[in-house]
Structure formats: structure tokens, C-alpha cells
Design a protein around this motif. Structure first.
Motif, PDB file in Angstrom:
ATOM      1  N   UNK A  59      11.844   8.327   6.864  1.00 50.33           N
ATOM      2  CA  UNK A  59      12.959   8.423   5.492  1.00 50.33           C
ATOM      3  C   UNK A  59      12.249   7.877   3.865  1.00 50.33           C
ATOM      4  N   UNK A  60      11.764   7.711   4.262  1.00 52.82           N
ATOM      5  CA  UNK A  60      10.393   8.098   3.053  1.00 52.82           C
ATOM      6  C   UNK A  60       9.745   9.117   2.283  1.00 52.82           C
ATOM      7  N   UNK A  61       9.416   9.212   0.788  1.00 56.00           N
ATOM      8  CA  UNK A  61       8.394  10.538   0.457  1.00 56.00           C
ATOM      9  C   UNK A  61       7.010  10.349   1.308  1.00 56.00           C
ATOM     10  N   UNK A  62       6.236  11.168   0.859  1.00 54.68           N
ATOM     11  CA  UNK A  62       5.121  11.969   1.690  1.00 54.68           C
ATOM     12  C   UNK A  62       3.673  10.609   0.532  1.00 54.68           C
ATOM     13  N   UNK A  63       3.925  10.053  -0.250  1.00 55.69           N
ATOM     14  CA  UNK A  63       2.700   9.371  -1.031  1.00 55.69           C
ATOM     15  C   UNK A  63       2.678   7.913  -0.379  1.00 55.69           C
ATOM     16  N   UNK A  64       3.803   7.518   0.356  1.00 57.25           N
ATOM     17  CA  UNK A  64       4.059   6.718   1.124  1.00 57.25           C
ATOM     18  C   UNK A  64       3.573   7.226   2.514  1.00 57.25           C
ATOM     19  N   UNK A  65       4.077   8.296   3.365  1.00 58.82           N
ATOM     20  CA  UNK A  65       3.956   8.490   4.090  1.00 58.82           C
ATOM     21  C   UNK A  65       2.170   8.539   4.356  1.00 58.82           C
ATOM     22  N   UNK A  66       1.793   8.952   4.156  1.00 59.14           N
ATOM     23  CA  UNK A  66       0.366   9.368   3.387  1.00 59.14           C
ATOM     24  C   UNK A  66      -0.138   8.149   3.539  1.00 59.14           C
ATOM     25  N   UNK A  67       0.106   7.106   2.984  1.00 60.95           N
ATOM     26  CA  UNK A  67      -1.348   5.585   2.997  1.00 60.95           C
ATOM     27  C   UNK A  67      -0.589   4.921   4.005  1.00 60.95           C
ATOM     28  N   UNK A  68       0.806   5.147   4.966  1.00 56.79           N
ATOM     29  CA  UNK A  68       0.578   4.543   6.314  1.00 56.79           C
ATOM     30  C   UNK A  68       0.145   5.334   7.187  1.00 56.79           C
ATOM     31  N   UNK A  69      -0.114   6.629   7.163  1.00 63.55           N
ATOM     32  CA  UNK A  69      -0.766   7.181   7.618  1.00 63.55           C
ATOM     33  C   UNK A  69      -2.266   7.202   7.698  1.00 63.55           C
ATOM     34  N   UNK A  70      -3.206   6.756   6.932  1.00 59.92           N
ATOM     35  CA  UNK A  70      -4.199   6.733   6.117  1.00 59.92           C
ATOM     36  C   UNK A  70      -4.650   5.165   6.835  1.00 59.92           C
ATOM     37  N   UNK A  71      -3.404   3.936   7.298  1.00 57.79           N
ATOM     38  CA  UNK A  71      -3.959   3.245   7.429  1.00 57.79           C
ATOM     39  C   UNK A  71      -4.300   2.481   8.996  1.00 57.79           C
ATOM     40  N   UNK A  72      -3.637   4.063   9.465  1.00 59.30           N
ATOM     41  CA  UNK A  72      -3.529   3.439  10.848  1.00 59.30           C
ATOM     42  C   UNK A  72      -4.621   4.854  11.578  1.00 59.30           C
TER      43      UNK A  72
END
Length: 169
Positions: A59-72
Motif C-alpha cells: 500500500x505504497x507507491x512504486x518509488x518507495x517499493x523500489x527503495x525497499x526492493x533495492x535494499x533487500x
């Protein structure tokens, strides 16, 4: 239906619930903040998925999701594989180290809850789980327009349309 005072108290309790979430966040490993933990948890629960589906579940936008995905992904906990149905898209998949990290997150969270709720009966914990699931279900997709706002008359002032939780008194 409950009285207004009960709903006001519920709003105060939900607002204060942030302290519980912060305590749960403090039990996470230093290299796995809450957003990363959420990514691992959702991939563990739902399996491989596209980033768009993950953003929807978070339930967040793609830019936030991208940051989380990059981190993991940088830590090797997930891999981004080409989507066979659309070579431009990527499928996110937990790796073996990601499953180990997810198991550690689960262990830490369960240990903290067991410690904090040690004086609760099994029935009380079960009831809490049922009521929290029911509350979440009642809200459905939290990104949608609230039913109250949909029913509000067009002449209502903007000041009365706030979504802020009242401060406790």
C-alpha cells in the motif's frame, strides 16, 4: 452500534498503538528495517510476484517499493528474475539467504510478543488475533476512499474532513 465515546477511545488506543509497532521495529536486525522486513514477509507469504503487486500489497507507491526492493536485493535476500510473460518486467523471488533472514525476523518478532504477552492467556491472544483480523477486514483496501468521506455532504467544510486521530487527553 457502539457509542461515539467508544469510537473516540478506540481512535486514541489505535493512535497509541504506534508504541507497540516501534517496539516491534526495534527487535529487527539493524540491516533489516521495517520496509525490508515487510518485503520479505510478503514474498514469504504470497510467493514470487511483480513489483507492482508488491507495491499494492505494501500500500505504497512504486518509488518507495523500489527503495525497499533495492535494499533487500543488495543484501542478496531476493532476486529479480525476468518475467517470462513480459521480458521488460521482473519477478521478485526470495533467495535462500532471504528465507534465513525471514526466519530470523519471525523468530525475533515471536520472541518479543511472547515476552510482552507472557501474562496473557492463550484465549486472550487468540481473541486479539481474531479482533485485529476483523478490524483489518472492516477497513478493506486502506488506499480506497473512506466510506465516511463518500457519504459526507458536499457542503461540509474541509476542516471537518480531517483524517488525523485525536490526541489523547
Amino acid at each position: 452500534m457502539a457509542e461515539r465515546a467508544q469510537y473516540e477511545e478506540l481512535a486514541r488506543q489505535l493512535s497509541a498503538f504506534g508504541a507497540v509497532k516501534r517496539d516491534l521495529g526495534r527487535c529487527l536486525p539493524p540491516d533489516c528495517p521495517g520496509g525490508s522486513a515487510a518485503v520479505l514477509t510478503l514474498l514469504g507469504r504470497h510467493g514470487d510476484m511483480r513489483m507492482s503487486k508488491l507495491a499494492e500489497l505494501l500500500a505504497v507507491d512504486m518509488s518507495v517499493t523500489s527503495r525497499h526492493v533495492a535494499h533487500v536485493a543488495d543484501r542478496g535476500w531476493i532476486e529479480r528474475c525476468p518475467d517470462p510473460a513480459d521480458k521488460r518486467s521482473r519477478i521478485l523471488r526470495l533467495t535462500a539467504p532471504g528465507r534465513v533472514q525471514l526466519d530470523e525476523l519471525s523468530r525475533r518478532t515471536a520472541a518479543l510478543l511472547a515476552d510482552r504477552l507472557s501474562d496473557w492467556s492463550d484465549d486472550d491472544v487468540g481473541r486479539l488475533i481474531q479482533l485485529m483480523a476483523r478490524l483489518r477486514e472492516s477497513f478493506g483496501d486502506c488506499r480506497s476512499t473512506p466510506r465516511l468521506a463518500q457519504a459526507a455532504p458536499a457542503t461540509e467544510s474541509v476542516a471537518h474532513q480531517t483524517t488525523r486521530t485525536p490526541a489523547s487527553t
